[in-house]
Each structure stands twice: as structure tokens, then as C-alpha cells.
Design an enzyme around this catalytic site. Sequence first.
Site: not given
Length: 761
Positions: A262-264, A266
Site C-alpha cells: 500500500s501507499d503509506w 493507503g
Amino acid sequence: MNLAKLLTTILFTIVLGGCTAENVRQSALLQYDKQIDGIIGQMTLDEKINMLHAKHMFVSAGVERLGIADMIYADGPFGIREEMQPDGWMPLGWETDKATFFPTGSALAATWSPELAYAYGTGMAREARLRGKDMILGPAINIQRIPTGGRTYEYLSEDPFLSSRLSVGYTKGVQDNGAAACLKHYALNNQENNRGTVNVIVGERAMREIYLPPFQAAVEEADAYGVMAAYNKVNGWWCAENDILLNKILRDEWGFAGLVISDWNGTHSTVDAITNGLNIEMPTKRFLGDALLDSVKAGLVSEEIINQRVREILRVRLAIKPIPADEANKEVTSQPAQQQIAYDVASKSIVLLKNEGVLPLDLSKKQVFAVIGANAEQTLGLGGMGAGVKTLYEVTPLEGLRNKIGDRAEIVYAKGYEPVVFSFADMFRKKTPEEIEKEARETEAVAEKLTKEAVEVASKADLVLFVGGNDRAVETEGSDRKDMQLPSGQDDLIQAIAAVNPNIVTVLVSGAPNDLNVVQPLSKALLISWFNGTEGGNALADVLVGNISPSGRLPFTLPIKLEDSPAYALGNYPQGKKGADIFADLVSETEKVEKSEDNAPDEKLNDDPNTAIYSEESLVGYRWFDTKNIPVMYPFGYGLTYTNFEYSDLKTDKDRYGKNDVITVSFELKNTGSAAADEVVQAYIHRINPSVEWPYKELKAFSRVPLNPGESKTVSLEIPVKNLQYWDETLQRWNDDFCNIELLVGSSAGDIKLKKEVTLK
């Protein structure tokens, strides 16, 4: 296409076709599956779950008991970020973590060189491994949909073909040198405003033909080991739990065998995220920690799914040899070989837009050069929100000019304007009217003082080198620019300078398009030198003094005005008011920045800030301007050199081509000038009698060709007919559109030199 039809089209609930077990690429990562069977058989459920979320801010866990090392991530795509506290953003203050600042994405794209992209990836991997990192969070390869995008400088191009070729080169360079690449941000993260909440509504054909090709190429051709899910939604589903994107397209169609991170901050769910394809939640364990363990015990998630997600992580872990902690960080990260790569990319990225004979600079008689503009001495490795590089050194334009000119000219510097400075605290604090008024008065007073100094210096000079553009505070992750205007009153400044000295060479240090309506006519020469990294100043100076001929080409279109660009022209962007940013919120939680409720998103806006409708469909960048016949300031692919080239004798190997054929285009290219230089030849396809709608033309081949003065070369370009297919939304597969096509060969999208018609049958 009207909105109702578009919304119907994008609800692609049909099972995706055109993908059978026989034609799915086999990843090299699959070779570890037998070994992984034995590892998973020894793991407890707790150990499996522990691998599916963050251990620290940039670390996810292995299994120490079984000799499985943690996975260590390197942020970001243009240089290895400094070492920080394990669970915060405060730097540790080391000396060995000073890294090479490589030119950012748009600069790399301006080289139009897959070979340099490979070298770039090589350099990044070498420095990552010196620091004990396993996976680089890059390349960043989203399409530059809007000129004002906050990460336009970080992304590659508005064109999917150019982006694809560079993405493959970068990814191979990284993974051939011992690190894993993590493609980001998958998918359709084309704006920064409200990126953590926006739902992208996009037709499937446009998604397949414009926005996904760089990811597909890097997976299928470079066997990318990692993918980062974007913050946004696509057609109603968060990217980190989007079954269509992560399972059906990425894994089932393209044969991706690695891990999705995941993006941080996200991640948005437990069951949907793990089931629909997410492997690792970063940088917390809110959803894929205890909540996931409970979901398995409750029967909501099968242990078979957990095993599969663990398997995908272990494939990457076994492919990438961990660096023992006592072997990492033993020497300074930035090394001469990588610094040379940074110089090579920078020197071939600089785009010469205009030259009325003033370049290269005349050093035969000692002249006075006035270097004016804060960007002449500003460093760009850090600044703004998001990834930066603590550089070992960074050569500024002013320093580079002094290095290369020496005593052959007198250089006098004036700051000219006060650059924009990024303040993280100001993102969460609304200023009072009194504070705003006071700042405005102070800013005006400073501008008057700096302008007076600049005009005085310019009036006494033989030539002015105006170094302006943006900086990392203007172009920054988390927010898009409001317009393309040059910041800090630069247009007013250059007009004041031109009134006393019309002999101006303008250098724009920007990663994204600027409005050039003021500076272009006032400049005898005009260049873009990008956010060009550790060696950027030396590279720029070598071009200005003529040690090398400029050879960069625009990776995007420079419009006459912002409102001409497709998303703005159609009213698709901006959507409502910008709210708080998801990543800024994460950092503020760590750094304890006090927030103001005044900056909260307005829920009562008439325009929905959280819906982005891509009604321009495939008409992105030059496709829009060409198809709609809208004039531009400078076209996609444009760039001048210090010589001239002659194109002649266009030939193809056949006149009719079948679906399995490759169109081979050849022509003669001659350097008719007096300087050695590279020409970037480009081949576009125009469909004459198609059965479906197409843009007027599309880039399908290119090559960088070096030629000495008077030298000629036969240039050959290949275009596989299969690369001319379209995504058939009815059949849910790639399909042929056999028709007559015109092959257009030239030096940019706006300068076609040769044409030939052939038939697809």
C-alpha cells in the site's frame, strides 16, 4: 461520449477476456515456489499475519526463526532517502547516508533514452544496496494528465509509449543489480489534490491504452517484483483493494508474481484488501494486523488467501539477497560511478526551446555575464513534501557556470527574486488577515529591493542569464499547482531586466510546464534544465558554453495557456476544494503538527472534490491538441540542438502488413551543421480510415541518434502491428483495427518530416 454512457462503460463487471493460461507470461519469481511450500508449511498463522503489515516506517517483517529477513524499503525514485528513526520522520544525522541526487522523472523522460533509464536504475540499485535496502519505491510512472500536477516532476511523460520504454529500462536496471523495483502509483494517480479521497471515473479503453501501459510493460518485459497501490479509487474501488486492478489485470493477465504494497496510510479495509490483492499494509497494522487475524479465525478470510499473500512476499524475499546490518552503511552512499550516471542523464535531458544565435556562449572575448535568479544558487534535493535526497553534493547552475567558464568571462550574480519556501506547519494552520497583510507588505518590499539590484546588475552586463522556474516547494507531493505561472513575480522581473538589457538567455529550472507567454518573446534563448540532480549545474553549463550540444526533448506538451489542456478545457479538473492530504496527515501524526479546523474539507461544496471524471478519454497531452487542432507553445517531443538535421528517403519493408508482422521503417538522417549532436527521431501513426475512434496520431517508435558534422546514417525503426491494437470494451480484449495508416516520421509531434502510407490487413 456522454456521462451516462461513460459510467456504463466503466462498470467493467464482465469477466475480463483475452487472457488464457497459455499466453500469461511466466515470472522468474515462480522458481522459488517449491522452496516456499516448505517455508509456509513451518509457519504459524501469527507469523504469516506478521508479514502482511509494517514492522517499522519503512520495514516489513520476515520470520527470524526460519531465517527469513525483514524487507527494507528505500524511498524514493530519484535518490535513496536519508536514514530516519525507525518509526518517525526525524533523521538520524549520519554522514554515510549522503546519496546521489539523480535527475527527477521528467528529466529522465526528456532524454528519450531507455539506455539511460537502465543506467539510472543501475545507479539507484547500487546505492540502495550500499545502504542495506531491498526494494526501491520507484519508478514513479503515472501519466502526466494535467500540467499542474504536483508530482509531474517525479513522473515520466504524458505519453504511454515513451513512459513504457523508460519504465522497462529503469526496472531492469534496478533488478539486474540486486534490488527490487516497486512500480508506483498503481493506478491512475494523476492528481495530488484530494488524492487520498478522489474516485477516478475512467473508461476502460482509455485506462488500458493510456494509463496502464507503463505498468504493463514493466511487469511483462522487466518482471517487476513490486507494485505500490495508489491512494485513490478507480471506478468506485480503492486501489489497495481493487480486484480488477490487482488480481484480474495485474496478476491474472500480466502474470505479476510479486508483492503489492500500500501507499503509506493507503489501506482502507481488512477483508477486501487481503482478498482483492494487497500483500503489505504500510506503515501501520490497523487493517492487516490483529483485525486480519480475527477475520481468519472468524472464517471471513481463508488461510489459503493468507498463504498466497505470504507466498508472493517470499518470492521477492528469496529473489533479493538481504544485506546483513553489519555490512550496510560502511561507506558513503554516493559514489563516483553513480555521480557520472547522474551527469549523463542531466546532460542529455536539457531541452533547448529557442536560440537566436546567442548559444553557445561566446567566450572568445571576456564578457560580463549577469546571472540573475534564485534558482541559480538553490539546491533541489530537498524541499516540499515527500521523498527527497540528502545529497553528498549538488552543483547549482551558478556553481556549474563558474566551474566551466573560469576566467574566460566575468560572472556577476543577483538573486532577483525570493523563492517559495515550503512550510509543513502552514499546511495545517490558517493565517489571520493581519498576518497575511503583513506578509504581503514584506514580500512586496523584498521584491522591490531584489528587482532593483537585478536591474542594476543587468544594465552593466553584456548578457543576462536569467535562471528561474519552479522549485521543490512549488512542485510538491500532496498538492497540485493552482496555475502554470512562474512563481515569485518572475514575469515582472524579466520584463524589468529586458527594459535595460534585451540580451537574455532564460533557463527554467522546473519539472513541469510553465506559462511562457512573457519570458519566451523576451528571451534570445530559452532552455529547460529540470530538477537535474547532483550534477545538474555542470551539465547545464556544458550545454551553455557548447561543450556538448543540447539533445533533450519535451516529454510533455507546453500549452499556450493552461485552459487549452484537456482536463481544464472540459472542466474535469480541478474538482471542488482541496482537502487535507492523506500523507500530510500521516507525517503530522508523527511530528505532532497542530492542525486547524479551518483547513478541513468543505462538505457543502457544489462541486464534488472527490470525483474525477476522465471524459477526455484517450485524448491526453498531444493527442488532444492534435485531434482538436489547438495550437501549442511547444509540441511534445520538441527540442533544438546546435546543428541541423536533414531527413530523406523514407522506406518500409512492405506496403501491406498482417497482424503478426512488424513494420520496419527506414530513412536517411544527415547532420548538415557544424556541431556533433544527437537527434531524437520519432515515428507516429495516423489512421486514415479506421473503424473506431482514435487520436489524430500516436507515438509508436523513437530512437536517439548521434551524428558528427556531415555524417549520415540509415535509421531503422520497428513497429509491431500488435502494438497498434485497441481495447475492445465489448469483447473485453485487445482487437485489431485494420485500415490504411500513415507513418509520420519527424523531430517532434509538431514537426513531421517524412510520410508514407501503408495498409494493415
